[in-house]
Design an enzyme around this catalytic site. Structure first.
Site, PDB file in Angstrom:
ATOM      1  N   GLY A  13       0.830  -1.210   0.000  1.00  0.00           N
ATOM      2  CA  GLY A  13       0.000   0.000   0.000  1.00  0.00           C
ATOM      3  C   GLY A  13       0.858   1.251   0.000  1.00  0.00           C
ATOM      4  CG  PHE A  14       0.286   6.092   0.397  1.00  0.00           C
ATOM      5  CD1 PHE A  14       1.401   6.720  -0.125  1.00  0.00           C
ATOM      6  CD2 PHE A  14      -0.437   6.728   1.402  1.00  0.00           C
ATOM      7  CE1 PHE A  14       1.805   7.964   0.351  1.00  0.00           C
ATOM      8  CE2 PHE A  14      -0.043   7.968   1.871  1.00  0.00           C
ATOM      9  CZ  PHE A  14       1.079   8.583   1.353  1.00  0.00           C
ATOM     10  CG  ASP A  34      -0.690  -5.683  -0.085  1.00  0.00           C
ATOM     11  OD1 ASP A  34      -1.722  -5.779  -0.772  1.00  0.00           O
ATOM     12  OD2 ASP A  34      -0.318  -4.617   0.440  1.00  0.00           O
ATOM     13  N   GLY A  39      -3.617  -2.107  -2.334  1.00  0.00           N
ATOM     14  CA  GLY A  39      -2.198  -1.884  -2.624  1.00  0.00           C
ATOM     15  C   GLY A  39      -1.921  -2.138  -4.101  1.00  0.00           C
ATOM     16  CG  LEU A  79       0.770  -0.242   7.866  1.00  0.00           C
ATOM     17  CD1 LEU A  79       1.527  -0.853   9.027  1.00  0.00           C
ATOM     18  CD2 LEU A  79       1.744   0.414   6.899  1.00  0.00           C
ATOM     19  CB  THR A  98     -11.034  -6.620   5.037  1.00  0.00           C
ATOM     20  OG1 THR A  98     -11.369  -5.252   4.910  1.00  0.00           O
ATOM     21  CG2 THR A  98     -11.582  -7.398   3.877  1.00  0.00           C
ATOM     22  CE1 TYR A 152     -10.671   2.556   7.519  1.00  0.00           C
ATOM     23  CE2 TYR A 152     -10.808   4.877   8.127  1.00  0.00           C
ATOM     24  CZ  TYR A 152     -10.056   3.780   7.756  1.00  0.00           C
ATOM     25  OH  TYR A 152      -8.705   3.903   7.626  1.00  0.00           O
ATOM     26  CE  LYS A 156      -8.151   1.017  10.016  1.00  0.00           C
ATOM     27  NZ  LYS A 156      -6.907   0.240   9.913  1.00  0.00           N
TER      28      LYS A 156
END
Ligand code: UDP
Length: 333
Positions: A13-14, A34, A39, A79, A98, A152, A156
């Site tokens: 990913g970033f 990943d 990503g 991450l 996920t 979200y 989290k």
């Protein structure tokens, strides 16, 4: 404490790809897990020749694989996550499942082998709180469950609860980072992030799409500063079991950001105001301000972000004509 072998979920990913680069630069060996859902292979393609770099294309929710890999590593960065408001609004089932399932799998494996683990959470967890700046121990103000955006934040927040529960019950060294708006090269506007979207629009002289009236404000932090914090936190055992904000306090309105991007890119773009309903569908909740209190990161690891917004925009646009601060300056400066 050195953690030689590091496992990074979401390493393509970033943020993950920048973290992998920095870990390799420090002489560690890195394994990425990943599934390339958000990503991209291109983010890590340049690392693949490094003999200390290994990639497993799989989901962080694959329990047997993750458990086996955790056992082989000294430190885990988790991450892997659904990212971007647009994706979260459009694919809420995938988002919730996920995020929570992946974190559960990773934390269980880390608990089994007692491996230190850093998980990335988000400033979204503060919800609609208006107590600026946001302190890690402040109350959160969540929106209603009928507004998908908050799924979200809640997923989290549940990740954080679970990580802290492992710390409480088995003294698992968990490091929880709440990332604020993190930007830099390789970030895609595909999932709605504003800075790469504005830069791409400006460089092609297309109108910049400002959602709402543009008075909402954000603080944009360079991924290089964030990676510096991610590297240093697990090296300090005093940070275990704590939630830590990483973000800057340089605040700008989204309209101000649009003007700044146009100016720095020397663009002929105009600005289009797009109603939230058009951008995200009906019933969207945005937050007007989001500023981190970063005293905890400063106290624990002496963290002090070095990158200014203009430099960040220029780097993303590929316009930097002088080297921006090096990681080494940021770390030890
Ligand atoms: N935004 C915008 N135009 C875009 C993308 C985003 O005006 O093309 C706005 C968005 O509504 C929010 C801010 O920019 O108020 C930051 O959006 P982003 O998705 O980057 O991060 P957020 O802070 O919402 O997580």
């Amino acid at each position: 404490m050195t953690h030689e072998k590091v496992l990074v979920t979401g390493g393509a990913g970033f943020v993950g790809s920048h973290l992998c680069e920095a870990l390799l630069r420090e002489g560690r060996s890195v394994t990425v897990i990943d599934d390339l859902s958000t990503g991209r292979w291109a983010n890590i393609d340049h690392l693949k020749r490094d003999p200390h770099f290994r990639v497993i294309m799989a989901s962080a929710t694959e329990r047997a694989l993750v458990t086996e890999e955790v056992a082989r590593h000294d430190l885990v960065y988790h991450l892997a996550s659904a990212v971007g408001v647009k994706l979260i609004i459009e694919q809420p089932v995938r988002t919730v499942e996920t995020i929570f399932h992946g974190t559960d799998v990773v934390l269980n494996a880390c608990a089994r082998y007692h491996r230190p683990v850093l998980i990335t959470s988000t400033s979204e967890v503060y919800g609609k709180s208006e107590r600026i700046p946001f302190r890690e121990d402040a109350d959160v103000v969540m929106g209603p469950t009928s507004k998908r955006r908050w799924a979200y934040a809640c997923a989290k927040a549940l990740d954080e609860f679970l990580a802290l529960a492992h710390h409480y019950q088995s003294h698992l060294p968990v490091y929880i980072v709440r990332l604020f708006n993190t930007v830099g090269p390789r970030q895609t506007g595909q999932y709605g992030m504003v800075v790469p979207s504005f830069v791409r629009q400006a460089l092609s002289d297309r109108p910049l799409t400002v959602y709402g009236d543009g008075t909402q404000r954000r603080c944009f932090c360079s991924v290089h500063d964030v990676v510096d914090g991610l590297l240093r936190l697990p090296a300090n055992e005093a940070a275990a079991g704590q939630v830590v904000n990483l973000g800057t306090q340089e605040e700008i309105s989204i309209l101000g950001l649009a003007e700044r991007v146009i100016d720095l890119c020397g663009s002929r773009s105009t600005i289009d105001f797009v109603p939230y309903e058009e951008a995200y569908g009906a019933g969207f909740d945005d937050m007007m301000r989001r500023v981190p209190d970063t005293r905890r990161a400063a106290e624990l690891i002496g963290w002090d972000p070095a990158w200014r917004l203009d430099d960040i925009i220029q780097e993303i646009a590929g316009l930097a004509d002088r080297p921006a601060p090096l990681l080494a300056d940021v770390v030890r400066g």
